[in-house]
Motif scaffolding. Sequence first.
Motif, PDB file in Angstrom:
ATOM      1  N   CYS A 127      35.865  32.839  21.745  1.00 44.36           N
ATOM      2  CA  CYS A 127      35.846  31.650  22.597  1.00 44.36           C
ATOM      3  C   CYS A 127      37.201  30.965  22.648  1.00 44.36           C
ATOM      4  O   CYS A 127      37.864  30.791  21.613  1.00 44.36           O
ATOM      5  N   VAL A 128      37.576  30.574  23.829  1.00 47.08           N
ATOM      6  CA  VAL A 128      38.793  29.790  24.042  1.00 47.08           C
ATOM      7  C   VAL A 128      38.450  28.621  24.959  1.00 47.08           C
ATOM      8  O   VAL A 128      37.417  28.638  25.628  1.00 47.08           O
ATOM      9  N   GLY A 129      39.301  27.620  24.969  1.00 42.76           N
ATOM     10  CA  GLY A 129      39.057  26.498  25.878  1.00 42.76           C
ATOM     11  C   GLY A 129      39.775  25.249  25.413  1.00 42.76           C
ATOM     12  O   GLY A 129      39.989  25.064  24.224  1.00 42.76           O
ATOM     13  N   GLU A 130      40.136  24.418  26.394  1.00 43.40           N
ATOM     14  CA  GLU A 130      40.932  23.228  26.103  1.00 43.40           C
ATOM     15  C   GLU A 130      40.064  21.987  25.964  1.00 43.40           C
ATOM     16  O   GLU A 130      38.952  21.932  26.498  1.00 43.40           O
ATOM     17  N   LYS A 131      40.605  20.986  25.292  1.00 41.67           N
ATOM     18  CA  LYS A 131      39.928  19.684  25.184  1.00 41.67           C
ATOM     19  C   LYS A 131      40.257  18.851  26.430  1.00 41.67           C
ATOM     20  O   LYS A 131      41.203  19.162  27.166  1.00 41.67           O
ATOM     21  N   LEU A 132      39.483  17.778  26.590  1.00 41.61           N
ATOM     22  CA  LEU A 132      39.663  16.937  27.776  1.00 41.61           C
ATOM     23  C   LEU A 132      41.097  16.422  27.907  1.00 41.61           C
ATOM     24  O   LEU A 132      41.716  16.520  28.971  1.00 41.61           O
ATOM     25  N   GLU A 133      41.626  15.901  26.799  1.00 44.61           N
ATOM     26  CA  GLU A 133      42.978  15.324  26.893  1.00 44.61           C
ATOM     27  C   GLU A 133      44.020  16.400  27.214  1.00 44.61           C
ATOM     28  O   GLU A 133      45.031  16.118  27.859  1.00 44.61           O
ATOM     29  N   GLU A 134      43.751  17.626  26.794  1.00 44.53           N
ATOM     30  CA  GLU A 134      44.693  18.707  27.104  1.00 44.53           C
ATOM     31  C   GLU A 134      44.651  19.050  28.590  1.00 44.53           C
ATOM     32  O   GLU A 134      45.685  19.277  29.213  1.00 44.53           O
ATOM     33  N   ARG A 135      43.441  19.044  29.156  1.00 43.06           N
ATOM     34  CA  ARG A 135      43.356  19.303  30.602  1.00 43.06           C
ATOM     35  C   ARG A 135      44.010  18.157  31.376  1.00 43.06           C
ATOM     36  O   ARG A 135      44.779  18.381  32.309  1.00 43.06           O
TER      37      ARG A 135
END
Length: 252
Positions: A127-135
């Motif tokens: 699994c990969v994926g960014e946090k809200l603040e990163e987006r």
Amino acid sequence: MRKKIVAGNWKMNTTPAEGVELLKGIAAQMSEVPQGVTMVVAPPFTHLSMVAEAAKGTGIHVSAQNCAAEAKGAYTGEVSAQMIASLGVEYVILGHSERRQYYGETSETLNKKMVQAYANNLIPIYCVGEKLEEREAGKHFDVVRSQVEEVVFNLTPEQFAKLVIAYEPVWAIGTGKTATSDQAQEIHAFIRGVLAEKFGAAAQDTVIQYGGSANPGNAAELFSKPDVDGGLIGGASLKAGDFIAVAQGFKA
Ligand code: PGA
């Protein structure tokens, strides 16, 4: 043609009896799953063996939600990849954002878990994926690139050929806030491009699942995108009818 895989991540839900019931409910509706869609369920460790046993002959595949970073020994509370594989379980979810966030899993830990998974012939769902603040800061491509490079790039081509990737934006997990299908397509295509830098044409065959508030209402739209090859489903995988309806997103 790439495979299509819809996996249900049950997280810390269901008792053993409920888990077996859920599996049976899914099994009873397997004839309604579109052809060519592989169905996987990931129950908690307590009932992995019972669910794996109940899944025999149903066409449903079974996954663990995690495995230990070490092979065996004095690691109280851990469950090894060998133990998991010995149950006839075929997959293991690694690097879920909840593991990264609440249990401090880093790329270093995940590299060790990958070694254990492959040594025991488990197929990792990484699994990969960014946090809200990163987006919001426009860093999602960098974050996901690092998560891929730091772990997946250490695989051999033979190992890579088996890998499944799940893109799960942290802000969409359990929040009811799904990524739009265009957002999913954009980053899935990006991930495939990064994979191709290392593994070339083999990246065309990698299953990249979307996860994060996927449900019967949005699955068809998400799965209509060329680089979205399935889903890693949390909440909507806890009801057999909903889980099947998500897989039917591939028919629409
Ligand atoms: P969700 O979880 O579908 O409940 O958002 C997805 C996941 O975390 O795998």
